[in-house]
Design an enzyme around this catalytic site. Structure first.
Site, PDB file in Angstrom:
ATOM      1  N   ASP A 143      -4.387  37.576  -6.676  1.00  0.00           N
ATOM      2  CA  ASP A 143      -4.752  38.988  -6.914  1.00  0.00           C
ATOM      3  C   ASP A 143      -6.260  39.223  -6.788  1.00  0.00           C
ATOM      4  OD1 ASP A 143      -2.266  40.132  -7.269  1.00  0.00           O
ATOM      5  OD2 ASP A 143      -2.221  39.786  -9.434  1.00  0.00           O
ATOM      6  N   LYS A 157       4.834  36.090 -14.676  1.00  0.00           N
ATOM      7  CA  LYS A 157       3.557  35.515 -14.240  1.00  0.00           C
ATOM      8  C   LYS A 157       2.990  34.475 -15.217  1.00  0.00           C
ATOM      9  CE  LYS A 157       1.944  39.218 -11.194  1.00  0.00           C
ATOM     10  NZ  LYS A 157       0.810  40.085 -10.859  1.00  0.00           N
TER      11      LYS A 157
HETATM   12  N1  LIG Z   1      -2.772  46.575  -5.894  1.00  0.00           N
HETATM   13  C1  LIG Z   1      -2.201  45.448  -6.276  1.00  0.00           C
HETATM   14  O1  LIG Z   1      -1.969  44.529  -5.488  1.00  0.00           O
HETATM   15  C2  LIG Z   1      -1.890  45.227  -7.732  1.00  0.00           C
HETATM   16  C3  LIG Z   1      -1.739  43.920  -8.231  1.00  0.00           C
HETATM   17  C4  LIG Z   1      -1.435  43.749  -9.594  1.00  0.00           C
HETATM   18  C5  LIG Z   1      -1.271  44.880 -10.410  1.00  0.00           C
HETATM   19  N2  LIG Z   1      -1.408  46.126  -9.878  1.00  0.00           N
HETATM   20  C6  LIG Z   1      -1.268  47.323 -10.749  1.00  0.00           C
HETATM   21  O2  LIG Z   1      -2.245  47.238 -11.770  1.00  0.00           O
HETATM   22  C7  LIG Z   1      -1.795  47.885 -12.953  1.00  0.00           C
HETATM   23  C8  LIG Z   1      -2.029  46.970 -14.162  1.00  0.00           C
HETATM   24  O3  LIG Z   1      -1.214  45.812 -14.011  1.00  0.00           O
HETATM   25  P1  LIG Z   1      -1.232  44.614 -15.082  1.00  0.00           P
HETATM   26  O4  LIG Z   1      -0.276  43.600 -14.578  1.00  0.00           O
HETATM   27  O5  LIG Z   1      -2.620  44.198 -15.388  1.00  0.00           O
HETATM   28  O6  LIG Z   1      -0.608  45.355 -16.373  1.00  0.00           O
HETATM   29  P2  LIG Z   1      -0.761  44.957 -17.922  1.00  0.00           P
HETATM   30  O7  LIG Z   1      -1.049  43.510 -18.075  1.00  0.00           O
HETATM   31  O8  LIG Z   1       0.439  45.555 -18.590  1.00  0.00           O
HETATM   32  O9  LIG Z   1      -2.074  45.778 -18.415  1.00  0.00           O
HETATM   33  C9  LIG Z   1      -2.066  47.181 -18.521  1.00  0.00           C
HETATM   34  C10 LIG Z   1      -3.481  47.678 -18.803  1.00  0.00           C
HETATM   35  O10 LIG Z   1      -3.480  49.115 -18.787  1.00  0.00           O
HETATM   36  C11 LIG Z   1      -4.027  49.599 -20.017  1.00  0.00           C
HETATM   37  N3  LIG Z   1      -3.411  50.872 -20.342  1.00  0.00           N
HETATM   38  C12 LIG Z   1      -2.085  51.197 -20.309  1.00  0.00           C
HETATM   39  N4  LIG Z   1      -1.904  52.486 -20.681  1.00  0.00           N
HETATM   40  C13 LIG Z   1      -3.142  52.995 -20.961  1.00  0.00           C
HETATM   41  C14 LIG Z   1      -3.616  54.262 -21.406  1.00  0.00           C
HETATM   42  N5  LIG Z   1      -2.778  55.280 -21.635  1.00  0.00           N
HETATM   43  N6  LIG Z   1      -4.953  54.430 -21.593  1.00  0.00           N
HETATM   44  C15 LIG Z   1      -5.817  53.403 -21.351  1.00  0.00           C
HETATM   45  N7  LIG Z   1      -5.429  52.168 -20.933  1.00  0.00           N
HETATM   46  C16 LIG Z   1      -4.096  51.969 -20.745  1.00  0.00           C
HETATM   47  C17 LIG Z   1      -3.724  48.514 -21.021  1.00  0.00           C
HETATM   48  O11 LIG Z   1      -4.574  48.664 -22.142  1.00  0.00           O
HETATM   49  P3  LIG Z   1      -4.175  48.032 -23.589  1.00  0.00           P
HETATM   50  O12 LIG Z   1      -4.599  46.596 -23.530  1.00  0.00           O
HETATM   51  O13 LIG Z   1      -4.973  48.829 -24.540  1.00  0.00           O
HETATM   52  O14 LIG Z   1      -2.696  48.220 -23.745  1.00  0.00           O
HETATM   53  C18 LIG Z   1      -4.030  47.256 -20.184  1.00  0.00           C
HETATM   54  O15 LIG Z   1      -5.412  47.030 -20.070  1.00  0.00           O
HETATM   55  C19 LIG Z   1      -0.322  48.221 -12.709  1.00  0.00           C
HETATM   56  O16 LIG Z   1      -0.239  49.595 -12.369  1.00  0.00           O
HETATM   57  C20 LIG Z   1       0.049  47.376 -11.506  1.00  0.00           C
HETATM   58  O17 LIG Z   1       1.041  47.979 -10.689  1.00  0.00           O
HETATM   59  C21 LIG Z   1      -1.726  46.328  -8.568  1.00  0.00           C
END
Ligand SMILES: NC(=O)c1ccc[n+]([C@@H]2O[C@H](COP(=O)([O-])OP(=O)(O)OC[C@H]3O[C@@H](n4cnc5c(N)ncnc54)[C@H](OP(=O)(O)O)[C@@H]3O)[C@@H](O)[C@H]2O)c1
Length: 276
Positions: free
Chosen positions: A106, A70
């Site tokens: 998104d 991305k």
């Molecule tokens: N519904 C949809 O269409 C859609 C679209 C996009 C994404 N998603 C979902 O959204 C989620 C996040 O995606 P992303 O692309 O933003 O991922 P990302 O960039 O890897 O960000 C992950 C986030 O989760 C936090 N996190 C991870 N483990 C944690 C824990 N144990 N305790 C507290 N915070 C934690 C991270 O915090 P830190 O910064 O502290 O590491 C960060 O803020 C994924 O599950 C993805 O599948 C869904």
């Protein structure tokens, strides 16, 4: 049937087998009578740029871009929409007159899903997370006039995010439950709860929620995440994340195939079945 007129699109990711986008877009092609095809495009990170240019040269209409491409897509595009620039990422690309144009759908998909569930987007929204998806959601809510609070496990990332967005307030992770009473929306935009991992006990954290709080999770595997189950037990209104996935796909479908895709029960059922 694929013939000489078939319009092509696909999803670039590494890995990409888990993506539901081929299922969704090919379903829409079928029900809307579009002569189109949407294929998985497993693309190693080191091949991303050449693959993207190759697809444009080979006559594709455009592509979706997923993990881990991305941010690379942002750099590879000739032009970005304002939304992509604000989100800091590209998930939808269209090839037009020799140009590669990047968008991020998104945030719009997130808001459209809530609106489709009759949730009014106003007041104060508390977003958990400061990753790519959280930033797109925060930008979209700010652009719709919401007040945004961001809590992230790593505080510096939340601070960097609100600074980049020039809006919202970053708070310490341990502090967010105390801020719930003034909020109309709680969004889990972290990966907590993915694949039923019981990483956190949400119930005591929701104690200060007002009766009108709507709780939504962007994690959609499973649809009923631990957060949503805890919120339902507190009698709070919930919206799951599958609708965001479907709504965010509509902009790409429209730009590649020229049709407004329908988000109906059959679409939800198809995707929900694929997640089981
Ligand atoms: N519904 C949809 O269409 C859609 C679209 C996009 C994404 N998603 C979902 O959204 C989620 C996040 O995606 P992303 O692309 O933003 O991922 P990302 O960039 O890897 O960000 C992950 C986030 O989760 C936090 N996190 C991870 N483990 C944690 C824990 N144990 N305790 C507290 N915070 C934690 C991270 O915090 P830190 O910064 O502290 O590491 C960060 O803020 C994924 O599950 C993805 O599948 C869904």
């Amino acid at each position: 049937m694929i013939d000489g007129h078939t319009k092509l699109a696909g999803v670039m990711g590494w890995p990409v087998e888990h993506s539901r986008s081929p299922l969704l877009h090919n379903h829409w092609c079928r029900v809307h009578g579009v002569n189109g095809a949407y294929v998985p495009l497993p693309t190693r990170p080191e091949h991303f740029n050449v693959a993207l240019k190759g697809l444009a040269a080979a006559g594709f209409q455009g592509v979706n871009v997923t993990i881990p491409h991305k941010e690379a897509a942002m750099r590879a595009c000739d032009r970005l929409t304002d939304t992509a620039r604000r989100a800091g990422a590209v998930n939808t690309v269209r090839f037009e007159n020799g140009q590669i144009i990047g968008d991020c759908t998104d945030g719009t998909g997130f808001c459209d899903n809530l609106t489709a569930h009759d949730v009014t987007l106003s007041g104060r929204a508390l977003i958990l997370g400061a990753g790519g998806a959280a930033r797109a959601v925060a930008a979209a809510l700010l652009d719709r006039g919401c007040e945004v609070i961001v809590a992230n496990r790593t505080m510096e990332r939340a601070e960097a995010m609100v600074a980049a967005l020039k809006g919202g307030e970053a708070v310490e992770w341990y502090d967010w439950p105390n801020l719930l009473s003034g909020c109309s929306l709680l969004v889990n935009a972290t990966s907590l709860g993915m694949n039923n991992k019981a990483d956190i006990d949400w119930k005591p954290l929701l104690r200060q929620a007002g009766a009108n709080l709507c709780v939504t999770d962007i994690v959609y595997t499973p649809r009923d995440t631990p957060l949503l189950i805890a919120a339902q037990k507190e009698g709070l209104r919930t919206v799951d994340g599958l609708g965001m996935l479907i709504h965010q796909a509509r902009a790409g479908f429209r730009s590649w195939f020229g049709v407004d895709a329908e988000v109906d029960e059959a679409t939800f059922n198809l995707l929900a079945a694929s997640l089981r």
